[in-house]
Design a protein around this motif. Structure first.
Motif, PDB file in Angstrom:
ATOM      1  N   GLU A 138       1.676  11.007  -4.744  1.00  0.00           N
ATOM      2  CA  GLU A 138       0.757  11.399  -6.278  1.00  0.00           C
ATOM      3  C   GLU A 138       0.966  11.517  -7.599  1.00  0.00           C
TER       4      GLU A 138
ATOM      5  N   VAL B 206       3.898   7.001  -9.571  1.00  0.00           N
ATOM      6  CA  VAL B 206       3.407   6.663  -8.039  1.00  0.00           C
ATOM      7  C   VAL B 206       5.066   7.675  -7.718  1.00  0.00           C
TER       8      VAL B 206
ATOM      9  N   GLY C 197      -3.541  13.326  -5.151  1.00  0.00           N
ATOM     10  CA  GLY C 197      -3.300  11.974  -4.602  1.00  0.00           C
ATOM     11  C   GLY C 197      -3.936  10.745  -5.237  1.00  0.00           C
ATOM     12  N   VAL C 198      -3.449   9.740  -4.860  1.00  0.00           N
ATOM     13  CA  VAL C 198      -3.678   9.392  -4.389  1.00  0.00           C
ATOM     14  C   VAL C 198      -2.975   8.224  -3.137  1.00  0.00           C
ATOM     15  N   LYS C 199      -3.690   7.040  -2.651  1.00  0.00           N
ATOM     16  CA  LYS C 199      -3.954   6.108  -2.038  1.00  0.00           C
ATOM     17  C   LYS C 199      -3.787   4.514  -2.718  1.00  0.00           C
TER      18      LYS C 199
ATOM     19  N   GLU D 111      -8.928   8.525  -4.055  1.00  0.00           N
ATOM     20  CA  GLU D 111      -8.082   9.944  -4.456  1.00  0.00           C
ATOM     21  C   GLU D 111      -7.881  10.088  -3.628  1.00  0.00           C
ATOM     22  N   THR D 112      -7.307  11.538  -2.616  1.00  0.00           N
ATOM     23  CA  THR D 112      -6.979  12.518  -1.961  1.00  0.00           C
ATOM     24  C   THR D 112      -6.781  13.613  -2.040  1.00  0.00           C
TER      25      THR D 112
ATOM     26  N   ALA E 198       0.997  -1.286   0.037  1.00  0.00           N
ATOM     27  CA  ALA E 198       0.125   0.214  -0.099  1.00  0.00           C
ATOM     28  C   ALA E 198       1.016   1.542  -0.042  1.00  0.00           C
TER      29      ALA E 198
ATOM     30  N   SER F  58       0.617   5.308  -1.225  1.00  0.00           N
ATOM     31  CA  SER F  58       0.005   7.093  -0.880  1.00  0.00           C
ATOM     32  C   SER F  58       1.775   8.000  -1.988  1.00  0.00           C
TER      33      SER F  58
ATOM     34  N   GLU G 109      -3.372   0.362  -3.218  1.00  0.00           N
ATOM     35  CA  GLU G 109      -3.370  -1.015  -2.437  1.00  0.00           C
ATOM     36  C   GLU G 109      -3.227  -2.195  -3.900  1.00  0.00           C
TER      37      GLU G 109
ATOM     38  N   ASP H 110       6.083   8.884  -3.529  1.00  0.00           N
ATOM     39  CA  ASP H 110       5.706   8.641  -2.265  1.00  0.00           C
ATOM     40  C   ASP H 110       6.361   9.394  -1.388  1.00  0.00           C
TER      41      ASP H 110
END
Length: 86
Positions: A8, A30, A60-62, A85-86, A4, A6, A64, A32
């Motif tokens: 951008e 991504v 951004g994203v998280k 999405e964050t 996992a 997180s 898994e 991190d």
């Protein structure tokens, strides 16, 4: 192995490719805060446009998914099955 992360999505890295099965493989990078990791998602044709639009808008994203070494690039990648999405 499951992983996992997180971070951008790096601008200009979202790519899509149609597979023989009719599904689409969407890949993006991504960052991190420490390194850049290649991420991939398998999508049905009816999901593709909406998901790509949301990825392009996300700050951004998280995510898994299953981590492993790519057969093509020989670098670490994550095959994501959850993207938020964050």
């Amino acid at each position: 192995d499951m992983a996992a992360i997180s971070g951008e999505i790096l601008s200009g890295t979202i790519e899509e490719r149609e597979l023989k099965s009719g599904k689409f493989l969407v890949s993006f990078n991504v960052y991190d805060g420490t390194s850049t990791i290649s991420c991939k998602i398998f999508l049905k044709p009816e999901e593709k446009a909406k998901v790509i639009e949301r990825l392009n808008k996300a700050k951004g994203v998280k995510l898994e998914g299953k981590s492993g070494i790519s057969n093509f690039t020989h670098e670490l990648e994550i095959m994501a099955n959850v993207v938020i999405e964050t």
